[in-house]
Enzyme design. Structure first.
Site, PDB file in Angstrom:
ATOM      1  N   ARG A 193       1.949  40.340 -22.926  1.00  0.00           N
ATOM      2  CA  ARG A 193       1.206  39.320 -22.200  1.00  0.00           C
ATOM      3  C   ARG A 193       0.463  38.352 -23.116  1.00  0.00           C
ATOM      4  NH1 ARG A 193      -2.500  41.290 -17.330  1.00  0.00           N
ATOM      5  NH2 ARG A 193      -0.477  42.197 -16.836  1.00  0.00           N
ATOM      6  N   HIS A 248       9.219  37.454 -13.858  1.00  0.00           N
ATOM      7  CA  HIS A 248       7.798  37.650 -14.197  1.00  0.00           C
ATOM      8  C   HIS A 248       6.996  37.905 -12.914  1.00  0.00           C
ATOM      9  CE1 HIS A 248       4.708  37.310 -17.292  1.00  0.00           C
ATOM     10  NE2 HIS A 248       3.963  36.601 -16.466  1.00  0.00           N
ATOM     11  N   TYR A 260       3.901  19.317  -5.454  1.00  0.00           N
ATOM     12  CA  TYR A 260       3.902  17.863  -5.656  1.00  0.00           C
ATOM     13  C   TYR A 260       4.491  17.450  -7.003  1.00  0.00           C
ATOM     14  CZ  TYR A 260       0.492  18.069  -1.845  1.00  0.00           C
ATOM     15  OH  TYR A 260      -0.138  18.315  -0.660  1.00  0.00           O
TER      16      TYR A 260
END
Length: 748
Positions: free
Chosen positions: A36, A82, A126
């Protein structure tokens, strides 16, 4: 019926709690570190970044294709590779697209991806994105078995363990992250410089990368102002920090005025918060020489700083801003990465770059072996085709007459199963004569390529030559002559920002300081007539004790009867309206202790300090200045005595005149007194009855003067002081005729 204990949640394990907790926490810590938070030294990516780019590649979002919604990419990433929060994945994707966060962006974003002011990106429904050419370079070789693949978390897909491309992403784009018990912080660098250093390491593994790498190269520019020795030490250990300043220039205006313009700010600083920080300094008057700040930025940064006056020194103003704002900041270096064995460790710059070079040689050999396998497969088919062309009539006859033509051809022409299958799948139009020549030509080219690649695999020297050629080709794409590759951050050694002088922190204005007999202090604007202090309003029964001209930049020195000295800032004094404020509210002054003197500290370098019992010494003003409200003990009077005199010693004064309550005056050389920082001092004058009344220093050649009293303001002088001249500690004799009856050499 027996209970099935195969389910771990049903099983009861008898184990010490601390060992069970430590084992589980260790598993969590290792997972956080390796999967990570820390990047891999070979491709400089964390798993989330690698999976993002891999998913975009599978969606065919290359630079030549159209954009796709980020929501589509995020969905694929969290669904296939993931399994974490969608917002965290999108945040990682946004950072890869921000040209002010990444030196070489890996994602080409379309829409609102945030800005340097600190505004957030729009929601992923968007925005749209595709890969950049840098990302393509980083992933180059994935189709050629250059790296190993592993199953995804659910075993349904495959993902690369790392990326093989010839782009030094770890150091070029940098990284930051916090794991369990460790962290990483790697600033970005110039890719062309890194590739030059890598080429040098190929020739000489002991080469110094700093012969090519000047220092960090931030996407927002700025200046690294650390000395070369500090930079070298940081890179040698893998730990340190870099002092980064904004880049600024002075723009002249008509009429002789000027303004400072900041065009580049330090990396990682939000411009909006920086503007607020500077505006706060102006509002709080912490940097009075700065009058205004304006943000005139568009696509480029342009912060305009206006000085209070044209006489302000630009360097002093900017030094103040460097000390008080994020126009100068420190960016840490902690080159903590996962090595090829997935072990976290701190590397030096040379070690990190050399590890990346070693990885590229592994990739080169794997790609070469993959290509040789492809060539062998193709040659096998071409040999089969040539057999068919050489025996075309017999092949056609076998196909037309035999029930199992494949087995017959294998037996008759010693073909492999793949060759026979390929012949059977040939189209009729491929049987023309021209095709045979093309196959023979392709076969010859493949033979040559196969020989070259075999030699490459067997020769480390050839591999080094090939690697340098490939790195040079990539380096040319990111050279200093390209817009993306040009160095943005300058490396110029500069001294730390200077301590801002008091005159720069406080607007210099004339004031008249007035302290009343009861300890009320005020400061009137301007230099008013001191004689008018008598006409000011005071509380009933009060009146002026000290009045003098000063500047707002002055420090005032106040001495109390208990021998403590206090320091007041002239700019912090209350205004002239009203009666002022009690000076005891500003310092911790004993209510029973009277005030002996108040004067600007800048007017004297030394003080004559004498107690009522006639003991005193010379004190250095710099040593008696107090830093806190409690003040500083300078004179420690004996029991029953108090501080009586604390007067400035003028330059050139060489004698001391003292007079006691018994009206006996003594004159002796100033050098007979000791200079001390604290204590009781020496006996200045001896008394049989009473004590000291006053003391003053003067220039012996000029004689001794004293006020005659009344409203005339006239003074009287005594030039011949021989009758009163004696050794320090003598009793003295009656003063000259006309000496004031109050036994004072001056009014204050």
């Amino acid at each position: 019926m027996a209970t099935d204990l195969s389910d771990p949640f049903d099983a009861i394990v008898d184990a010490p709690f601390d060992s069970a907790l430590s084992e589980r926490y260790l598993v969590y810590a290792l997972s956080t570190i390796t999967a990570r938070s820390l990047p891999d030294v070979r491709d400089g990516l964390k798993p989330v970044h690698r999976r993002l780019l891999w998913a975009m590649r599978l969606l065919r979002l290359d630079p030549a294709s159209g954009y796709k919604k980020c929501a589509r990419v995020v969905g694929d990433v969290i669904g296939k590779y993931h399994p974490h929060g969608d917002q965290s994945v999108y945040d990682a994707m946004v950072r890869l697209a921000q040209d002010f966060a990444l030196r070489y962006p890996l994602v080409d974003g379309q829409g609102n991806f945030g800005n340097i002011d600190g505004d957030n990106a729009a929601a992923y429904r968007y925005t749209e994105a595709r890969l950049t050419t840098v990302a393509i370079d980083l992933m180059d070789g994935l189709d050629e078995d250059a790296v190993a693949y592993r199953p995804t978390y659910n075993g349904e897909e495959q993902e690369p363990e790392l990326f093989p491309g010839l782009f030094p992403n770890l150091l070029a784009n940098g990284a930051s992250g916090i794991a369990v018990g460790m962290a990483t912080s790697i600033p970005p660098h110039n890719a062309a410089e890194l590739l030059d250093a890598a080429i040098a390491l190929i020739d000489d593994p002991a080469a110094d990368p700093l012969d090519h790498v000047k220092g960090p190269d931030f996407p927002t520019g700025g200046l690294v102002v650390d000395p070369a020795a500090v930079i070298r030490e940081s890179y040698a250990t893998g730990r340190g920090s870099f002092r980064v300043r904004a880049r600024w220039t002075v723009e002249k205006e008509k009429g002789g005025g000027w303004q400072a313009v900041v065009t580049e700010i330090p990396y990682g600083i939000q411009k909006g918060k920086l503007i607020e920080q500077i505006a706060g300094l102006i509002n709080d008057r912490k940097l009075p020489i700065l009058a205004d700040v304006r943000d005139e930025s568009d696509a480029a940064v342009r912060i305009v700083l206006e000085p209070r006056a044209r006489t302000v020194d630009a360097g002093v103003m900017m030094d103040g801003l460097f000390r008080l704002t994020d126009l100068e900041t420190r960016i840490g270096l902690n080159l903590n990465v996962l090595d090829k064995d997935r072990t976290p460790r701190v590397m030096s710059l040379r070690e990190a770059l050399f590890a990346w070079v070693e990885h590229q040689f592994v990739v080169l050999r794997r790609r070469t072996e993959h290509r040789l396998a492809k060539i062998a497969d193709r040659i096998e088919l071409l040999d089969g085709y040539l057999v068919a062309y050489l025996n075309l009539d017999r092949v056609i006859e076998i196909i037309r007459t035999e029930d199992e033509p494949k087995a017959v051809m294998i037996e008759e022409f010693s073909l492999t199963d793949r060759q026979a299958e390929a012949i059977l799948n040939m189209r009729l139009r491929s049987l023309r004569r021209l095709e045979e020549f093309e196959i023979r030509g392709e076969r010859a080219k493949l033979d040559k390529e196969q020989a070259d690649l075999t030699q490459l695999l067997g020769s480390e020297a050839r591999q080094r030559t090939r690697m340098k050629r490939d790195l040079t080709r990539v380096r040319d794409r990111y050279g200093a002559d390209t817009e993306l590759g040009r160095r943005r951050t300058g490396v110029e050694e500069a001294a730390p920002a200077r301590e801002i002088p008091l005159e720069a922190m406080i607007e210099r204005e004339p004031i008249t300081v007035i302290l009343s007999k009861r300890g009320w202090i005020r400061a009137m604007k301007g230099h008013v007539e001191l004689a008018s202090a008598e006409t000011l309003k005071f509380k009933e029964g009060d009146g002026p004790a000290f009045a003098f001209h000063a500047q707002t930049t002055d420090k005032l020195l106040m001495a109390a009867e208990n021998g403590r000295f206090y320091t007041l800032a002239a700019d912090k004094l209350p205004g002239g309206r009203g009666f002022g404020e009690p000076v005891r509210a500003m310092v911790d002054l004993d209510g029973n202790a009277g005030i002996v003197t108040l004067l600007p500290a800048s007017r004297a370098a030394k003080l004559l300090v004498v107690a009522s019992d006639g003991r005193g010494f010379v004190a250095n003003v710099a040593e008696v200045m107090a830093e806190t409200r409690k003040g500083k003990t300078v004179l420690t009077p004996r029991t029953g005595a108090v501080l009586k005199v604390a007067r400035a010693i003028a330059v050139g004064d060489d004698y001391v005149a003292v007079i006691g309550d018994n009206r006996k005056m003594l004159v002796f050389p100033l050098n007979e007194l000791v200079e001390m920082g604290r204590g009781q001092g020496l006996q200045v004058q001896r008394y049989r009855d009473g004590g000291l009344s006053d003391a003053v220093t003067f220039r012996y050649a000029d004689g001794l003067s004293w006020p005659m009293g009344g409203e005339t303001g006239r003074t009287r002088s005594e030039a011949d002081l021989g009758p009163w001249r004696a050794a320090r500690g003598a009793a003295g004799r009656m003063p000259p005729t006309g000496f004031p009856r109050n036994n004072r050499f001056a009014d204050s």
